[in-house]
Design a protein around this motif. Structure first.
Motif, short mmCIF file in Angstrom:
data_model
loop_
_atom_site.label_atom_id
_atom_site.label_comp_id
_atom_site.label_asym_id
_atom_site.label_seq_id
_atom_site.Cartn_x
_atom_site.Cartn_y
_atom_site.Cartn_z
N TRP A 180 0.83 -1.20 0.00
CA TRP A 180 0.00 0.00 0.00
C TRP A 180 0.86 1.25 0.00
CZ3 TRP A 180 -4.85 0.97 -1.10
CH2 TRP A 180 -5.78 -0.07 -1.05
N ALA A 181 1.96 1.23 0.75
CA ALA A 181 2.85 2.39 0.77
C ALA A 181 3.43 2.66 -0.61
CB ALA A 181 3.97 2.18 1.79
N GLY A 182 3.89 1.59 -1.29
CA GLY A 182 4.43 1.76 -2.63
C GLY A 182 3.39 2.25 -3.62
N ILE A 183 2.16 1.73 -3.54
CA ILE A 183 1.10 2.15 -4.47
C ILE A 183 0.73 3.61 -4.25
CG2 ILE A 183 -1.34 1.81 -5.01
CD1 ILE A 183 -0.89 -1.19 -4.54
N VAL A 184 0.57 4.01 -2.99
CA VAL A 184 0.20 5.40 -2.70
C VAL A 184 1.30 6.37 -3.13
CG1 VAL A 184 -0.29 7.02 -0.84
CG2 VAL A 184 -1.38 4.79 -0.85
N LEU A 185 2.56 6.03 -2.85
CA LEU A 185 3.66 6.89 -3.27
C LEU A 185 3.75 6.98 -4.79
CD1 LEU A 185 6.44 5.83 -0.72
CD2 LEU A 185 5.12 7.96 -0.74
N GLY A 186 3.53 5.86 -5.47
CA GLY A 186 3.56 5.88 -6.94
C GLY A 186 2.46 6.74 -7.52
N LEU A 187 1.25 6.66 -6.96
CA LEU A 187 0.15 7.48 -7.44
C LEU A 187 0.39 8.95 -7.13
CD1 LEU A 187 -2.90 5.24 -6.48
CD2 LEU A 187 -1.95 5.62 -8.77
N ALA A 188 1.00 9.23 -5.97
CA ALA A 188 1.30 10.62 -5.64
C ALA A 188 2.31 11.21 -6.61
CB ALA A 188 1.83 10.71 -4.21
N PHE A 189 3.26 10.39 -7.06
CA PHE A 189 4.27 10.87 -8.01
C PHE A 189 3.63 11.24 -9.35
CE2 PHE A 189 7.34 10.20 -11.42
CZ PHE A 189 8.42 10.94 -10.97
N TYR B 187 -1.35 5.74 -16.65
CA TYR B 187 -0.12 5.63 -17.43
C TYR B 187 -0.16 6.55 -18.65
CZ TYR B 187 3.53 3.70 -20.40
OH TYR B 187 4.63 3.56 -21.20
N ALA B 188 -1.28 6.56 -19.35
CA ALA B 188 -1.38 7.38 -20.57
C ALA B 188 -1.25 8.86 -20.26
CB ALA B 188 -2.71 7.10 -21.27
N VAL C 10 9.94 9.35 -21.06
CA VAL C 10 9.03 8.20 -21.12
C VAL C 10 9.40 7.17 -20.06
CG1 VAL C 10 8.29 6.27 -22.55
CG2 VAL C 10 8.47 8.55 -23.55
N VAL C 11 10.69 6.89 -19.95
CA VAL C 11 11.13 5.92 -18.95
C VAL C 11 10.82 6.41 -17.56
CG1 VAL C 11 13.14 4.74 -17.97
CG2 VAL C 11 12.92 5.01 -20.46
N LEU C 12 11.14 7.69 -17.29
CA LEU C 12 10.94 8.24 -15.95
C LEU C 12 9.48 8.19 -15.54
CD1 LEU C 12 11.93 9.81 -13.46
CD2 LEU C 12 11.58 11.93 -14.79
N HIS C 13 8.61 8.60 -16.44
CA HIS C 13 7.19 8.68 -16.09
C HIS C 13 6.45 7.36 -16.32
CE1 HIS C 13 7.59 12.93 -15.39
NE2 HIS C 13 8.06 13.13 -16.63
N SER C 14 7.14 6.35 -16.87
CA SER C 14 6.53 5.03 -17.02
C SER C 14 6.73 4.17 -15.79
CB SER C 14 7.10 4.31 -18.24
OG SER C 14 6.77 4.97 -19.43
N VAL C 15 7.85 4.38 -15.11
CA VAL C 15 8.18 3.50 -13.98
C VAL C 15 7.12 3.57 -12.88
CG1 VAL C 15 9.83 3.08 -12.13
CG2 VAL C 15 10.64 3.44 -14.46
N PRO C 16 6.72 4.75 -12.38
CA PRO C 16 5.74 4.77 -11.28
C PRO C 16 4.40 4.13 -11.63
CG PRO C 16 6.88 6.86 -11.42
CD PRO C 16 7.25 6.10 -12.65
N VAL D 230 2.91 0.68 -10.02
CA VAL D 230 1.59 0.60 -9.38
C VAL D 230 0.77 -0.52 -10.00
CG1 VAL D 230 -0.59 1.83 -9.03
CG2 VAL D 230 1.57 3.02 -8.68
N PHE D 231 0.83 -0.64 -11.33
CA PHE D 231 0.07 -1.69 -12.02
C PHE D 231 0.54 -3.08 -11.57
CE2 PHE D 231 -0.38 -4.68 -15.53
CZ PHE D 231 -1.72 -4.57 -15.81
N VAL D 232 1.86 -3.29 -11.58
CA VAL D 232 2.40 -4.60 -11.19
C VAL D 232 2.10 -4.88 -9.72
CG1 VAL D 232 4.52 -5.92 -10.89
CG2 VAL D 232 4.19 -4.55 -12.95
N ALA D 233 2.26 -3.87 -8.86
CA ALA D 233 2.00 -4.08 -7.43
C ALA D 233 0.53 -4.38 -7.18
CB ALA D 233 2.43 -2.84 -6.64
N ALA D 234 -0.37 -3.71 -7.93
CA ALA D 234 -1.80 -3.94 -7.74
C ALA D 234 -2.17 -5.37 -8.12
CB ALA D 234 -2.60 -2.95 -8.58
N GLU D 235 -1.53 -5.91 -9.17
CA GLU D 235 -1.80 -7.29 -9.57
C GLU D 235 -1.13 -8.27 -8.59
OE1 GLU D 235 -3.66 -8.67 -11.96
OE2 GLU D 235 -4.46 -6.68 -12.32
N ALA D 236 0.10 -7.94 -8.19
CA ALA D 236 0.83 -8.87 -7.33
C ALA D 236 0.23 -8.95 -5.93
CB ALA D 236 2.30 -8.45 -7.24
N VAL D 237 -0.24 -7.82 -5.41
CA VAL D 237 -0.73 -7.82 -4.04
C VAL D 237 -1.97 -8.70 -3.90
CG1 VAL D 237 -2.23 -5.80 -4.24
CG2 VAL D 237 -1.15 -6.34 -2.04
#
Length: 252
Positions: free
Chosen positions: A43-52, A119-120, A135-141, A145-152
């Motif tokens: 949850w911490a990683g997802i929230v921080l990624g969305l905030a970014f 993402y878009a 593109v790389v910088l703004h694709s990572v967060p 979040v997408f991978v973490a949401a599926e993995a969690v």
């Protein structure tokens, strides 16, 4: 206190500690704590990624509007709108995964749509400018979040399965050590008089002197009962024997 007594006390304390450490509820509680830690970290990683991603989404939505203008202020609402829906879905999946309840296809579609929209909007300006680093910088967060949401979701399901597996395995192992074998502690059934008499009759052969001591030895009956058995055996055998030997043995 002697050394042996101290060792005995330490052994008893160690046995108590081990009994609690291997208790099924304790094992399940440990897995539950790990699951809580995993949830908090994800949850911490997802929230921080969305905030970014919020700033880039606001820039995309504002589309060059003057700062503090109404369109510029309204643009700040776009990213939280998408993020709140995504967080609601993830929170619901947290509960359904805990109780292993399958959700419908629209739940996953809504989650993927919110992640794709984030993402878009987050990478649109970088793609338009042709900036590979942007593109790389703004694709990572958003991808994180997408991978973490599926993995969690899968992690919660597997950790729930681990809780049940740990509880079941430990309970079975504990039962194997604590459950006595069938009949191990059942009191021995006392033979009836007729059964004792049958044992004595089978043990007798012609020429044997029937007396209480002999009856007690071959049947294992009590001292008083051996006298009665000797008399009954003589009466049963009839002329094959003379009479039970006297001598005081077999008195109740």
């Amino acid at each position: 206190m002697t050394r042996a007594q101290r060792l005995a006390q330490d052994a008893a304390e160690a046995a108590d500690v081990r009994a609690y450490q291997t208790h099924p509820d304790v094992i399940a509680l440990r897995v539950e704590r790990i699951r809580t830690q995993v949830d908090r970290l994800c949850w911490a990683g997802i929230v921080l990624g969305l905030a970014f991603t919020m700033t880039n989404v606001q820039t995309f939505a504002a589309a060059g509007s003057p700062a503090w203008s109404l369109p510029w202020l309204a643009a700040w609402l776009l990213d939280p709108t998408v993020s709140v829906v995504l967080l609601a879905i993830l929170r619901a999946e947290q509960v359904t995964a805990r109780y292993r309840v399958q959700t419908g296809p629209w739940v996953r579609r809504a989650k993927w749509f919110t992640l794709a929209a984030t993402y878009a909007m987050n990478t649109w300006a970088s793609y338009a400018d042709g900036s590979v680093s942007g593109v790389v910088l703004h694709s990572v967060p958003p991808l994180l979040v997408f991978v973490a949401a599926e993995a969690v979701t899968d992690l919660r399901d597997k950790l729930t399965e681990a809780v049940h597996a740990a509880f079941t395995e430990t309970a079975e192992r504990t039962a194997a050590f604590t459950t006595p074998a069938a009949g191990a502690h059942e009191p021995a059934r006392r033979k009836t008089f007729a059964e004792y008499l049958t044992v004595a009759r089978r043990s007798w052969s012609p020429g044997m002197d029937v007396n209480p001591a002999w009856v007690r030895r071959v049947t294992g009956c009590s001292r008083g009962l051996s006298s009665r058995l000797a008399a009954a055996l003589v009466a049963d055998l009839g002329p094959a024997v003379d009479a039970p030997a006297s001598g005081g043995e077999g008195r109740p």
